[in-house]
Design a protein around this motif. Sequence first.
Motif, PDB file in Angstrom:
ATOM      1  N   VAL A 156       1.862  -1.326   0.711  1.00  0.00           N
ATOM      2  CA  VAL A 156       0.718  -1.656  -0.141  1.00  0.00           C
ATOM      3  C   VAL A 156       0.062  -2.958   0.318  1.00  0.00           C
ATOM      4  O   VAL A 156       0.739  -3.911   0.701  1.00  0.00           O
ATOM      5  CB  VAL A 156       1.182  -1.817  -1.605  1.00  0.00           C
ATOM      6  CG1 VAL A 156       0.051  -2.296  -2.495  1.00  0.00           C
ATOM      7  CG2 VAL A 156       1.741  -0.509  -2.125  1.00  0.00           C
ATOM      8  N   LEU A 158      -2.109  -5.536  -1.692  1.00  0.00           N
ATOM      9  CA  LEU A 158      -2.434  -5.815  -3.092  1.00  0.00           C
ATOM     10  C   LEU A 158      -3.140  -7.161  -3.205  1.00  0.00           C
ATOM     11  O   LEU A 158      -2.697  -8.163  -2.642  1.00  0.00           O
ATOM     12  CB  LEU A 158      -1.148  -5.844  -3.926  1.00  0.00           C
ATOM     13  CG  LEU A 158      -1.315  -6.073  -5.427  1.00  0.00           C
ATOM     14  CD1 LEU A 158      -2.011  -4.887  -6.079  1.00  0.00           C
ATOM     15  CD2 LEU A 158       0.046  -6.313  -6.079  1.00  0.00           C
ATOM     16  N   SER A 256      -5.139  -1.887  -3.315  1.00  0.00           N
ATOM     17  CA  SER A 256      -5.593  -1.948  -4.703  1.00  0.00           C
ATOM     18  C   SER A 256      -5.829  -3.390  -5.122  1.00  0.00           C
ATOM     19  O   SER A 256      -5.302  -4.319  -4.514  1.00  0.00           O
ATOM     20  CB  SER A 256      -4.553  -1.316  -5.647  1.00  0.00           C
ATOM     21  OG  SER A 256      -4.547   0.080  -5.556  1.00  0.00           O
ATOM     22  N   LEU A 342       2.072   1.865  -8.055  1.00  0.00           N
ATOM     23  CA  LEU A 342       1.480   1.561  -6.744  1.00  0.00           C
ATOM     24  C   LEU A 342       2.516   1.542  -5.625  1.00  0.00           C
ATOM     25  O   LEU A 342       2.204   1.890  -4.483  1.00  0.00           O
ATOM     26  CB  LEU A 342       0.748   0.217  -6.801  1.00  0.00           C
ATOM     27  CG  LEU A 342      -0.499   0.161  -7.681  1.00  0.00           C
ATOM     28  CD1 LEU A 342      -1.068  -1.250  -7.708  1.00  0.00           C
ATOM     29  CD2 LEU A 342      -1.560   1.142  -7.182  1.00  0.00           C
ATOM     30  N   TYR A 390       1.506   9.284  -7.392  1.00  0.00           N
ATOM     31  CA  TYR A 390       2.761   8.551  -7.433  1.00  0.00           C
ATOM     32  C   TYR A 390       3.928   9.536  -7.380  1.00  0.00           C
ATOM     33  O   TYR A 390       3.761  10.723  -7.711  1.00  0.00           O
ATOM     34  CB  TYR A 390       2.875   7.735  -8.727  1.00  0.00           C
ATOM     35  CG  TYR A 390       1.781   6.740  -8.966  1.00  0.00           C
ATOM     36  CD1 TYR A 390       1.007   6.233  -7.919  1.00  0.00           C
ATOM     37  CD2 TYR A 390       1.502   6.283 -10.250  1.00  0.00           C
ATOM     38  CE1 TYR A 390      -0.003   5.300  -8.152  1.00  0.00           C
ATOM     39  CE2 TYR A 390       0.504   5.347 -10.490  1.00  0.00           C
ATOM     40  CZ  TYR A 390      -0.247   4.871  -9.441  1.00  0.00           C
ATOM     41  OH  TYR A 390      -1.237   3.952  -9.674  1.00  0.00           O
TER      42      TYR A 390
END
Length: 590
Positions: A156, A158, A256, A342, A390
Motif C-alpha cells: 500500500v 498511504l 489511498s 486496505l 478486500y
Amino acid sequence: MVTYRYNFSVLQKICSICLGSINTSQGSFTATCHHSFHFICITNTFAIPNPFPICPLCQPLPNYNAPLPNAPPSVPPSAPQIPKLEPEPVQFSDDDPLLEPSSTTTTTTVGLEKVTINAVPERDVLAASESAPQFTVLIGLKAPPLPASSQRGAPVDLVTVLDVSGSMKGTKLDLVKRAVNFVIDELGPSDRLSIVSFSNQAWRIFRLTRMTEAGRASAKLAVNSLVVIGNTNIVEGLKKGARVLEERSYKNPVASIVFLSDGIDNCNHRPFFHLLPPSIYPANRLPHQQEIELFPVHAFGFGTDHDAVTMHAISDASGGTFSFIESYEMVQGAFASCIGGLLSVVTQGLRLSLRSGSNGVVMKSIPSGRYPSEIADQGSKGTIHVGDLYADEEKEFLINLSIPIRKTSLLDIVCSYIDVVSEKETVEIESVEIRRARKGSPSDTKVKLEVDRQRNRLHAAESIAEAQKMAESGDVNGARDLLAKGRTDILGSSSAQAGDDMCVWLEEDMKETERRMGSAEQYNKEGRAYALAGMSSHGAQRATTKGKKVAGAERRYSPYSTKSMALMVVKAEQLSDDEAEPIIKKEPEN
C-alpha cells in the motif's frame, strides 16, 4: 531563537492565527519576523511552553525524513525539540523505491484462490408460456482469503491528510496522534506512508517512505511533532495529499488517502469541488484526462462540527468511504477498521461483463450503488465496475431483466480481475438459466430469500438517502415518517420473517437513523453525519464507522465487515484499553 514582546499599542494589527484585528484591549505578541499574534491565540493554540522557539507562521510544522537533531543549548531540556522545517521540493518525486519481492519472498506464479461467483435467479421455474417483464437475477461475489504464506494483501501507498487547525487542540490531536501511530505500527516494509497536515495552508511533513523499522521511527517523530494552528483549508490539504500520489516515482499496487477533519473549510467559498484535483474528484477531468488514476479518499468526520456533506461527496466520488467519529476516543478503532481493509486487498480492477443469454432477454436496470454500471446495445450488454476487493469481502448485485416466453438462458457473466499475488489477469465465466415447466406450482412463485434480502438492502439505502434529503431541506418529520415506513416494509418481507440477520441489522440501522433526526437541531449535530456514513456503507457494501459504533468491532455492527477489518479493530481496542485513560483524562469532552 525568535523572541516576543508584549504589545499594547494602539496600532491596528492582524493576528496571524485568527486573522482578527489586534487592539489596545488585547495582549499580543510580535515576533522578530514581524508576525503578530493575540496572546490568547498563541497560548490556546499551542500546547507548548513559552517562549515558543519558532514563529508558527514562518515555520508552522516540522518535516521529518530523518531523526530529530539535538536541541540547541538555548532551548530548556523540558521544551519540545522541533527541527527546522525543510522546504518542500518542486515535485514530490522523492519517494522511497519499492521493496523488491525477491528480497523477502521466493518468486512464485501461484496465485490466490479464485473469486467465487454465485448467480441466483429470483425463481427457479417459470411456466413455458409465461413472460416476465420484471425478473431479477442476483450476482454474488466473494473475494478469496489472504494468502496463508503472508496474511497480507497487496503493498500500500498511504497518505494521511490530518486537520491541525485550532479546533483540534488538546485531547483531539492527542488521540489522532495515537491512532496514526497505530497505523504506522501495522504497516510493513513493503508499505509506504506520507503525512500531510493542514490548517490555513497544507504541508507535506513526511515524504512517502517505506515503513521499515527506521521509517516507522521517523514517521512517529513526524506525527508526534504536530501542533495546532489557524483555520481549516480542506481544499489545500486534499490537493497536497493527491499530489504526493500523483507525483511519486514508484507505485505500489494500492494507493489511498485517509483524510480526517473536525471542521468546515473556512478558507474557500463553498461549494469548492471544482478546486479539487481530478485524481480524487473525477468530475473535474478534462477530455484528455480520462485515463488519470483515481485515488480513493477515506474521509473521517471527527466530532459534531465537521462538514459531513462535503466529506461524503468527496469520498463517494473518489471511490472511498465516509465515517462519522462521534466520540474522540473512537478514532483509533475507526482508523483500524479502514486499514484492516486496505492492507488486505487481494483482487484489483474487478469488472463484471454481462450479456443476454437469449435473444429478447433485456437488462432493464442495474442498481449497483456506488459502483459504476452501464447498459448497452438495447439492454443486451451490461457492465459493473467493482474495483478492489478486500480478502473475504462480499458484494451482491441485482440485475433486473425482461424475459420473453419460452426463453431459458438468461445471462452470461464474465468476471475479470487482477490477482495481486500472481499479478495476472484472471477471468471466470458463469451462466444463468431458468427451468420452464408446463404449469408452475405455488412454490415456484415464491421469490428466493437471497434476492428478497438484497431488495431490502436497496430499499433501506434508498430510504436513508431520501430521508437525508428531506431532513436537509428542513422536513425532519417527513424524514422520520419515511424511515418508519421503510422499516415496516422490511419487517414485513419474507426474508425478515424468516429471521434473516441482514434484515434485522437494516431495521436497527434505519431505526437509529430515525432517532438521530428527532429535531432539526439533533439532525444538524449528529443525524446528518450518521445518515451519510450509512449511505456510504450501503452504497459501497463496505463497513464504515457510524456514531459510537466502530465498523468491524462486532459482526452485528455491520454485515459488510471482513475478517481482516474485525481483527484489526480488536487489536486496536486492546491497545486502547491500556493507553486511552491517561489521554482522555487530560481534557474531558465538552
